[in-house]
Motif scaffolding. Structure first.
Motif, mmCIF file in Angstrom:
data_model
loop_
_atom_site.group_PDB
_atom_site.id
_atom_site.type_symbol
_atom_site.label_atom_id
_atom_site.label_comp_id
_atom_site.label_asym_id
_atom_site.label_seq_id
_atom_site.Cartn_x
_atom_site.Cartn_y
_atom_site.Cartn_z
ATOM 1 N N GLN A 151 0.832 -1.205 0.000
ATOM 2 C CA GLN A 151 0.000 0.000 0.000
ATOM 3 C C GLN A 151 0.869 1.258 0.000
ATOM 4 O O GLN A 151 0.558 2.232 -0.692
ATOM 5 C CB GLN A 151 -0.925 0.005 1.221
ATOM 6 C CG GLN A 151 -2.094 -0.960 1.101
ATOM 7 C CD GLN A 151 -3.018 -0.867 2.294
ATOM 8 O OE1 GLN A 151 -2.587 -0.589 3.401
ATOM 9 N NE2 GLN A 151 -4.296 -1.106 2.081
ATOM 10 N N ARG A 156 -8.883 -3.527 -4.974
ATOM 11 C CA ARG A 156 -7.974 -2.874 -4.051
ATOM 12 C C ARG A 156 -7.264 -3.931 -3.211
ATOM 13 O O ARG A 156 -7.701 -5.070 -3.108
ATOM 14 C CB ARG A 156 -8.747 -1.909 -3.142
ATOM 15 C CG ARG A 156 -9.311 -0.702 -3.887
ATOM 16 C CD ARG A 156 -9.971 0.259 -2.912
ATOM 17 N NE ARG A 156 -10.583 1.360 -3.602
ATOM 18 C CZ ARG A 156 -9.968 2.498 -3.910
ATOM 19 N NH1 ARG A 156 -8.710 2.655 -3.577
ATOM 20 N NH2 ARG A 156 -10.594 3.460 -4.546
ATOM 21 N N GLN A 186 -8.096 -4.757 2.909
ATOM 22 C CA GLN A 186 -8.137 -3.827 4.028
ATOM 23 C C GLN A 186 -9.554 -3.839 4.606
ATOM 24 O O GLN A 186 -10.458 -4.437 4.032
ATOM 25 C CB GLN A 186 -7.765 -2.408 3.571
ATOM 26 C CG GLN A 186 -8.629 -1.892 2.440
ATOM 27 C CD GLN A 186 -8.070 -0.652 1.777
ATOM 28 O OE1 GLN A 186 -6.983 -0.180 2.112
ATOM 29 N NE2 GLN A 186 -8.789 -0.098 0.819
#
Length: 419
Positions: free
Chosen positions: A38, A55, A58
């Motif tokens: 990240q 993504r 998370q």
């Protein structure tokens, strides 16, 4: 990128057995790897979206305004560090990386935070962290109540946390205030959706116990993107202020709105506690005593309290990362091969200014020669089906341009003759 992955793996597998290694904690083997990725991707924008359309794993924290999101996050950290107020407080996504570390000596034994936009600067005063969040927010969206989707990235290292990566998103609001646009609710919902619709995101849906759970904004939005509830964790806050005669036992058992990952019930600090600077440690002790004394919640110890929430989030995120890491590594490798191939097409890397200058001059010379060949009609790429190069330029000037000039001259003459 692949080197970073290998380096992270090698760092977590040294000669010391994992169970006795001082840095071994739940999730310590994979969550820091994702955090490093990240950090690499953050300055590059949505490069991870170009890789897989997903993504990195998370936990996205969502909930309506004043649902207790900030209290939950501060309790997970054990320190006051988030902006507070009666209006919307979270106005930019806050990426919060919690990293468990062993206590050291001197300053190394203290908890500290570090912002991505201020590398090398450690904040040991958590009030200063709050001020920095406010300053960065106001720098981007002003001093009023505007919102932005530009992230603030904060890492907090402490011996009192478990490894978790969370994204605190703006609370869902209904009525615009300050300089907020009239469509503020739609904007915030779209921002939240951009995070929770990703299959790699775990959704932490925060809902207050003193409101009807069936009307929870967080659960409604989570259900839109996760209809089966396989990646949504429900958090029910403010259990201690429910109306007398009511309780959240059936909610915690998943009998009302089932979620595969279940629910955790917590007790928040009251606004009076916050105003009086009541330590979070005391609030956690009160929460533990509340669940011990309230007979309705007996037998639900694995579904009650901030410590259980931290443990559950850590374990779920670790397992989720382990599931997606092979695919993520494959995508990173294929993307790296493509980038290296494109890089090789530009030629060898040049170190000195003289070499770069010579290459630039060579490129300009080749362009000039190609342009001259095109004009002279000597280019091998020319076609015989239509005029091109110098012949095309000659045709434009002799036919098209001259005809246009004659039309411009003829019109005024015609007008003067008529009058």
């Amino acid at each position: 990128m692949e080197k970073n992955l290998k380096k992270s793996n090698s760092e977590s597998n040294d000669d010391v057995p994992p169970s006795t290694h001082p840095s071994f904690f739940i999730g310590s083997s994979v969550i820091p790897i994702i955090n490093k990725l990240q950090d690499i991707f953050a300055p590059l924008g949505d490069i991870d979206d170009r890789l897989t359309g997903l993504r990195l794993p998370q936990v996205a924290v969502i909930g309506s305004q004043s649902s207790g999101k900030s209290s939950v996050l501060e309790a997970l950290v054990g320190r006051d560090f988030l902006p507070r107020g009666s209006d919307i407080c979270t106005r930019r996504p806050l990426v919060l990386q919690l990293e468990k570390r062993s206590a050291g000596i001197g300053n190394d034994s203290l908890e500290w935070g570090e912002f991505a936009h201020l590398p090398e600067k450690r904040f040991y005063d958590f009030s200063a962290i709050r001020r920095e969040i406010l300053a960065e927010t106001e720098k981007e969206v002003g001093v009023n109540k505007g919102v932005s989707d530009k992230q603030i990235r904060l890492k907090i290292c402490s011996p009192n946390v478990l490894n978790i990566t969370l994204v605190d998103l703006p609370g869902i609001t209904k009525v615009p205030v300050g300089d907020q646009p009239s469509d503020i609710e739609a904007r915030i919902r779209n921002m939240i959706m951009s995070y929770i619709k990703q299959e790699n995101s775990i959704i932490l849906a925060v809902s207050p116990a003193n409101a009807d759970l069936a009307n929870s904004d967080a659960l409604q939005m989570a259900k839109q993107v996760d209809p089966t509830g396989t990646r949504t964790i429900g958090v029910i806050t403010k259990l201690d202020i429910m109306d007398k005669g009511t309780n959240a036992r059936n909610f915690l058992l998943g009998k009302v709105i089932p979620l595969r990952l279940g629910y955790i019930g917590v007790v928040n600090r009251s606004q009076e506690d916050i105003n009086n600077n009541r330590p979070i440690r005391e609030a956690l002790a009160y929460e533990e005593q509340f669940f011990r004394d309230y007979h309705v919640y007996r037998g639900l110890s694995d579904r009650c309290g901030i410590p259980q929430l931290a443990k559950k989030l850590n374990q779920i995120l670790e397992q989720h990362i382990r599931n997606v890491l092979p695919t993520l590594k494959t995508d990173l490798t294929s993307h790296l091969v493509a980038v290296e191939k494109e890089l090789r097409a530009y030629g060898e890397a040049l170190e000195s200014k003289g070499e770069r200058g010579a290459m630039l001059l060579n490129i300009l010379t080749k362009y000039s020669e190609a342009f001259s060949s095109e004009v002279d009609g000597k280019s091998q790429a020319m076609t015989t089906k239509e005029l091109s190069g110098g012949a095309r330029i000659h045709h434009i000037f002799q036919s098209i341009f001259v005809k246009s000039l004659e039309e411009q001259i003829f019109v005024p003459q015609l007008v003067s003759c008529c009058f």
